[in-house]
Design a protein around this motif. Structure first.
Motif, PDB file in Angstrom:
ATOM      1  N   GLY A  40       0.724  -1.230   0.002  1.00 32.12           N
ATOM      2  CA  GLY A  40      -0.025  -0.081  -0.178  1.00 32.12           C
ATOM      3  C   GLY A  40       0.708   1.216   0.080  1.00 32.12           C
ATOM      4  N   ASP A  41       2.238   1.192  -0.020  1.00 32.62           N
ATOM      5  CA  ASP A  41       2.921   2.456  -0.447  1.00 32.62           C
ATOM      6  C   ASP A  41       2.832   3.128  -1.367  1.00 32.62           C
ATOM      7  N   THR A  42       2.853   2.347  -2.530  1.00 32.73           N
ATOM      8  CA  THR A  42       2.657   2.828  -3.949  1.00 32.73           C
ATOM      9  C   THR A  42       1.501   2.225  -4.656  1.00 32.73           C
ATOM     10  N   TRP A  43       0.686   2.854  -5.615  1.00 33.52           N
ATOM     11  CA  TRP A  43      -0.434   2.387  -6.189  1.00 33.52           C
ATOM     12  C   TRP A  43      -0.325   2.665  -7.668  1.00 33.52           C
ATOM     13  N   THR A  44      -0.932   1.774  -8.605  1.00 31.92           N
ATOM     14  CA  THR A  44      -0.989   1.964  -9.924  1.00 31.92           C
ATOM     15  C   THR A  44      -2.449   1.873 -10.144  1.00 31.92           C
ATOM     16  N   ALA A  45      -2.839   2.998 -11.002  1.00 34.51           N
ATOM     17  CA  ALA A  45      -4.209   2.683 -11.335  1.00 34.51           C
ATOM     18  C   ALA A  45      -4.502   2.362 -12.947  1.00 34.51           C
ATOM     19  N   THR A  46      -5.381   1.678 -13.172  1.00 32.85           N
ATOM     20  CA  THR A  46      -5.669   1.090 -14.438  1.00 32.85           C
ATOM     21  C   THR A  46      -7.113   1.034 -14.508  1.00 32.85           C
ATOM     22  N   ASN A  47      -7.498   1.356 -15.635  1.00 31.32           N
ATOM     23  CA  ASN A  47      -9.130   1.344 -16.042  1.00 31.32           C
ATOM     24  C   ASN A  47      -9.291  -0.035 -16.759  1.00 31.32           C
ATOM     25  N   ILE A  48     -10.249  -0.686 -16.357  1.00 34.05           N
ATOM     26  CA  ILE A  48     -10.673  -2.092 -16.789  1.00 34.05           C
ATOM     27  C   ILE A  48     -11.454  -1.975 -18.102  1.00 34.05           C
ATOM     28  N   GLY A  49     -11.634  -0.769 -18.607  1.00 36.82           N
ATOM     29  CA  GLY A  49     -12.301  -0.849 -19.979  1.00 36.82           C
ATOM     30  C   GLY A  49     -13.651  -0.286 -19.628  1.00 36.82           C
ATOM     31  N   LEU A  83      -3.458  -5.227 -13.417  1.00 40.56           N
ATOM     32  CA  LEU A  83      -2.862  -4.240 -14.244  1.00 40.56           C
ATOM     33  C   LEU A  83      -3.751  -4.813 -15.600  1.00 40.56           C
ATOM     34  N   THR A  84      -3.561  -5.976 -15.949  1.00 36.53           N
ATOM     35  CA  THR A  84      -4.003  -6.184 -17.508  1.00 36.53           C
ATOM     36  C   THR A  84      -5.496  -7.278 -17.003  1.00 36.53           C
ATOM     37  N   TRP A  85      -6.697  -6.811 -17.873  1.00 34.64           N
ATOM     38  CA  TRP A  85      -7.785  -7.145 -17.749  1.00 34.64           C
ATOM     39  C   TRP A  85      -8.237  -7.939 -18.848  1.00 34.64           C
ATOM     40  N   ASN A  86      -9.111  -8.921 -18.550  1.00 37.44           N
ATOM     41  CA  ASN A  86      -9.748  -9.820 -19.393  1.00 37.44           C
ATOM     42  C   ASN A  86     -11.100  -9.643 -19.392  1.00 37.44           C
ATOM     43  N   THR A  87     -11.991  -9.528 -20.529  1.00 37.54           N
ATOM     44  CA  THR A  87     -13.328  -9.428 -20.406  1.00 37.54           C
ATOM     45  C   THR A  87     -13.958 -10.618 -21.141  1.00 37.54           C
ATOM     46  N   THR A  88     -14.893 -11.250 -20.460  1.00 44.55           N
ATOM     47  CA  THR A  88     -15.689 -12.324 -21.124  1.00 44.55           C
ATOM     48  C   THR A  88     -17.012 -12.347 -20.789  1.00 44.55           C
ATOM     49  N   PRO A  89     -17.704 -12.330 -22.079  1.00 48.16           N
ATOM     50  CA  PRO A  89     -19.322 -12.312 -21.786  1.00 48.16           C
ATOM     51  C   PRO A  89     -19.697 -13.517 -21.040  1.00 48.16           C
ATOM     52  N   THR A  90     -20.904 -13.095 -20.053  1.00 47.97           N
ATOM     53  CA  THR A  90     -21.347 -14.278 -19.322  1.00 47.97           C
ATOM     54  C   THR A  90     -22.778 -14.699 -19.803  1.00 47.97           C
ATOM     55  N   MET A  91     -23.387 -15.685 -19.333  1.00 43.57           N
ATOM     56  CA  MET A  91     -24.488 -16.434 -19.826  1.00 43.57           C
ATOM     57  C   MET A  91     -25.228 -16.737 -18.565  1.00 43.57           C
ATOM     58  N   VAL A  92     -26.583 -17.027 -18.494  1.00 37.37           N
ATOM     59  CA  VAL A  92     -27.470 -17.426 -17.399  1.00 37.37           C
ATOM     60  C   VAL A  92     -28.253 -18.390 -18.108  1.00 37.37           C
ATOM     61  N   ARG A  93     -28.530 -19.580 -17.514  1.00 36.83           N
ATOM     62  CA  ARG A  93     -29.450 -20.452 -17.785  1.00 36.83           C
ATOM     63  C   ARG A  93     -30.746 -20.654 -16.799  1.00 36.83           C
ATOM     64  N   GLU A  94     -31.881 -20.579 -17.155  1.00 39.75           N
ATOM     65  CA  GLU A  94     -33.064 -20.600 -16.494  1.00 39.75           C
ATOM     66  C   GLU A  94     -34.115 -21.248 -16.899  1.00 39.75           C
TER      67      GLU A  94
END
Length: 174
Positions: A40-49, A83-94
């Motif tokens: 917590g001494d130093t921080w890096t900000a990243t936008n996940i998109g 720092l590096t983010w992956n985005t995966t669409p989700t699905m729902v079964r009902e």
């Protein structure tokens, strides 16, 4: 020391704090992930998109996981380092009214927990999604979710957090 001003916005309802792989991570609902590898001494900000408006941040043992929307599509965000983010669409079964299982995009994930064996459980997120509108889900990967039958739970006031824990079986539990 001091968390940068762009970190931790909108954490009352989404995002959160998690630790794993030597990284402390703060994810604001605005989609800004702030990571620290030095306690917590130093921080890096990243936008996940995009915004992480649907669920809480968790560490699953190998990655940070959160849920939200990208171009109005429900998605799972994952990152091993914050720092590096992956985005995966989700699905729902009902099940529909005839008991036939339908698959569609979603769901909107709110509070979520993961068991040691890898099963995720979650409650739907979003404003005014409680009591008769509340839904619970189960997933083995955090991407494809099964809606639990309404008879398996009792709808209640908004649920903000879910935790996994083990208990000793006794006379009250089969």
């Amino acid at each position: 020391t001091t968390l940068p001003a762009e970190c931790a916005a909108s954490m009352q309802w989404e995002g959160g704090f998690a630790y794993g792989n030597g990284v402390a991570l703060v994810l604001g609902g605005d989609g800004v992930a702030c990571s620290s590898k030095d306690g917590g001494d130093t921080w890096t900000a990243t936008n996940i998109g995009t915004t992480a408006t649907d669920g809480r941040l968790i560490w699953d043992g190998s990655a940070f996981i959160a849920w939200g929307r990208s171009n109005n599509t429900p998605v799972r965000f994952s990152s091993s380092d914050g720092l590096t983010w992956n985005t995966t669409p989700t699905m729902v079964r009902e099940k529909d009214a005839n008991g036939v299982v339908q698959t569609k995009p979603g769901p909107s994930i709110g509070a979520v927990a993961r068991s040691d064996s890898g099963t995720y459980v979650a409650v739907n997120g979003g404003w005014q999604q409680w009591y008769d509108k509340q839904r619970f889900y189960r997933s083995t990967d955090g991407i494809t979710w099964d809606t639990l039958d309404a008879g398996k739970y009792v709808g209640s006031h908004p649920i903000q957090f879910i935790s996994f824990g083990m208990g000793e079986r006794g006379g009250a539990c089969p």
